[in-house]
Design an enzyme around this catalytic site. Structure first.
Site, PDB file in Angstrom:
ATOM      1  N   ARG A  94      53.494 -13.620 -40.492  1.00 52.91           N
ATOM      2  CA  ARG A  94      53.475 -12.411 -39.975  1.00 52.91           C
ATOM      3  C   ARG A  94      53.940 -11.563 -41.794  1.00 52.91           C
ATOM      4  NH1 ARG A  94      56.007 -13.029 -35.283  1.00 52.91           N
ATOM      5  NH2 ARG A  94      55.221 -14.655 -34.380  1.00 52.91           N
ATOM      6  N   LEU A  96      56.512  -9.934 -43.235  1.00 50.68           N
ATOM      7  CA  LEU A  96      58.419  -9.902 -43.321  1.00 50.68           C
ATOM      8  C   LEU A  96      59.276  -8.326 -44.143  1.00 50.68           C
ATOM      9  CD1 LEU A  96      58.454 -12.768 -46.872  1.00 50.68           C
ATOM     10  CD2 LEU A  96      59.031 -12.955 -44.214  1.00 50.68           C
ATOM     11  N   HIS A 112      47.165 -16.115 -51.351  1.00 54.08           N
ATOM     12  CA  HIS A 112      46.556 -15.344 -50.723  1.00 54.08           C
ATOM     13  C   HIS A 112      45.283 -15.495 -51.524  1.00 54.08           C
ATOM     14  CE1 HIS A 112      44.752 -12.373 -48.342  1.00 54.08           C
ATOM     15  NE2 HIS A 112      43.638 -11.848 -49.743  1.00 54.08           N
ATOM     16  N   GLU A 177      43.235 -23.529 -54.747  1.00 46.95           N
ATOM     17  CA  GLU A 177      44.181 -23.383 -54.589  1.00 46.95           C
ATOM     18  C   GLU A 177      45.073 -24.025 -54.232  1.00 46.95           C
ATOM     19  OE1 GLU A 177      44.485 -19.841 -51.140  1.00 46.95           O
ATOM     20  OE2 GLU A 177      44.650 -21.580 -50.290  1.00 46.95           O
TER      21      GLU A 177
HETATM   22  C1  GAR Z   1      45.655 -20.965 -47.751  1.00 39.59           C
HETATM   23  O1  GAR Z   1      44.013 -20.591 -47.564  1.00 39.59           O
HETATM   24  C2  GAR Z   1      46.417 -19.590 -48.529  1.00 39.59           C
HETATM   25  O2  GAR Z   1      45.655 -19.259 -48.918  1.00 39.59           O
HETATM   26  C3  GAR Z   1      46.130 -18.699 -46.366  1.00 39.59           C
HETATM   27  O3  GAR Z   1      46.427 -19.252 -45.640  1.00 39.59           O
HETATM   28  C4  GAR Z   1      45.378 -21.189 -46.055  1.00 39.59           C
HETATM   29  C5  GAR Z   1      46.778 -21.620 -45.811  1.00 39.59           C
HETATM   30  O4  GAR Z   1      46.596 -23.247 -45.627  1.00 39.59           O
HETATM   31  N1  GAR Z   1      46.835 -17.208 -46.192  1.00 39.59           N
HETATM   32  C6  GAR Z   1      47.006 -16.258 -46.286  1.00 39.59           C
HETATM   33  O5  GAR Z   1      45.410 -15.752 -45.939  1.00 39.59           O
HETATM   34  C7  GAR Z   1      48.019 -15.679 -46.811  1.00 39.59           C
HETATM   35  N2  GAR Z   1      47.341 -13.968 -46.157  1.00 39.59           N
HETATM   36  P1  GAR Z   1      47.596 -24.147 -45.724  1.00 39.59           P
HETATM   37  O6  GAR Z   1      48.197 -24.031 -44.368  1.00 39.59           O
HETATM   38  O7  GAR Z   1      46.419 -26.047 -45.442  1.00 39.59           O
HETATM   39  O8  GAR Z   1      48.188 -24.041 -46.605  1.00 39.59           O
END
Ligand code: GAR
Length: 210
Positions: A94, A96, A112, A177
Site C-alpha cells: 500500500r 502510505l 525494493h 535481500e
Molecule cells: C521483497 O522481494 C521486497 O523487495 C518486495 O516484496 C518482497 C517481500 O518478500 N517489495 C516490493 O516489491 C515493494 N515495492 P517477503 O514478504 O518474503 O519479505
C-alpha cells in the site's frame, strides 16, 4: 532515536521472509534491535505466522471500508502503542499517506527489488528482464512521500543471466535481500544518518556526541 536497542515495528502484506531474516539478525545479536510488533493488511500474510513462530506480537489490521488516511491512523496507533523507533516495510503493497510519512519522518525503511531509481513500482523483476539490463539488485531506502523514491541507505547488485526466468531472477534477488535488509538497518542504527538533499551522511556515533 533513542540509544540502545531500537524497537522495530514491521508492516507487511506478504510472505515475510525478509522479516524472518531481520528477526534472526536481532536474535543472534548482529542487529542491535528488537522487532516488537508485526502488522499486516492481509489476514493470511505469512509475516503474521512468522511473528507468531518467534513469539512476537502479530496483528492483522483490516483495511476494509477505511480510506488510506483512516487506515494509516489505525497503523500509527498500533505502532505508537509499542513505542517503535523504526518502521520497517517488508513487501508492504500500500502507498502510505503523507501524515504517516510525516509522523515517522526519516524513520521508515523500505526494501525494493531493483536498483532504484530503475524499475520502481510493481513487477520490478519483469521490468528488469524486459529492459534487458545486465544488472539489477535490491535497494533499501528511507520512505518519503513518493513511491520508491526516498534517500538510499544500501544497495546490492545482482547479475541478470542470459537464461534467467522471472522465477530464477526473483529467487536470486530475494536471496540478496535477506542479507541486505538487516545490514541496512544496522548501518542506519550504527550511524547517525543526516539528510543532505537525497544523500544520507553517515557519521559514526560518538559516545556523548549529538
Ligand atoms: C521483497 O522481494 C521486497 O523487495 C518486495 O516484496 C518482497 C517481500 O518478500 N517489495 C516490493 O516489491 C515493494 N515495492 P517477503 O514478504 O518474503 O519479505
Amino acid at each position: 532515536m533513542k540509544e540502545g536497542t531500537a524497537r522495530i515495528g514491521v508492516v507487511s502484506s506478504g510472505r515475510g521472509e525478509n522479516l524472518r531474516h531481520i528477526i534472526k539478525a536481532t536474535r543472534s545479536g548482529s542487529l542491535p534491535a528488537e522487532v516488537v510488533v508485526v502488522l499486516a493488511d492481509q489476514g493470511d500474510a505469512g509475516a503474521l505466522k512468522i511473528a507468531d513462530e518467534y513469539g512476537i506480537r502479530s496483528i492483522f489490521a483490516d483495511p476494509s471500508g477505511l480510506s488510506r488516511e483512516e487506515y494509516d491512523r489505525v497503523l500509527m496507533e498500533l505502532l505508537d502503542k509499542e513505542s517503535v523507533d523504526l518502521v520497517v516495510l517488508t513487501g508492504y503493497m500500500r502507498i502510505l499517506s503523507p501524515q504517516f510519512v510525516k509522523h515517522y519522518h526519516n524513520r521508515i525503511l523500505n526494501i525494493h527489488p531493483a536498483l532504484l531509481p530503475s524499475f520502481p513500482g510493481i513487477n520490478a523483476f519483469q521490468q528488469a528482464l524486459d529492459y534487458g539490463v545486465r544488472w539489477t539488485g535490491t535497494t533499501v531506502h528511507l520512505v518519503d512521500e513518493k513511491v520508491d523514491h526516498g534517500p538510499i541507505i544500501h544497495q546490492v547488485p545482482v547479475p541478470v543471466r542470459e537464461d534467467d526466468t522471472y522465477d530464477s531472477l526473483k529467487a536470486r534477488v530475494q536471496q540478496a535481500e535477506f542479507e541486505a535488509y538487516p545490514q541496512a538497518i544496522r548501518m542506519y542504527l550504527d550511524c547517525r544518518p543526516k539528510i543532505a538533499g537525497r544523500k544520507l551522511v553517515f557519521e559514526k556515533n560518538q559516545a556523548g556526541g549529538n
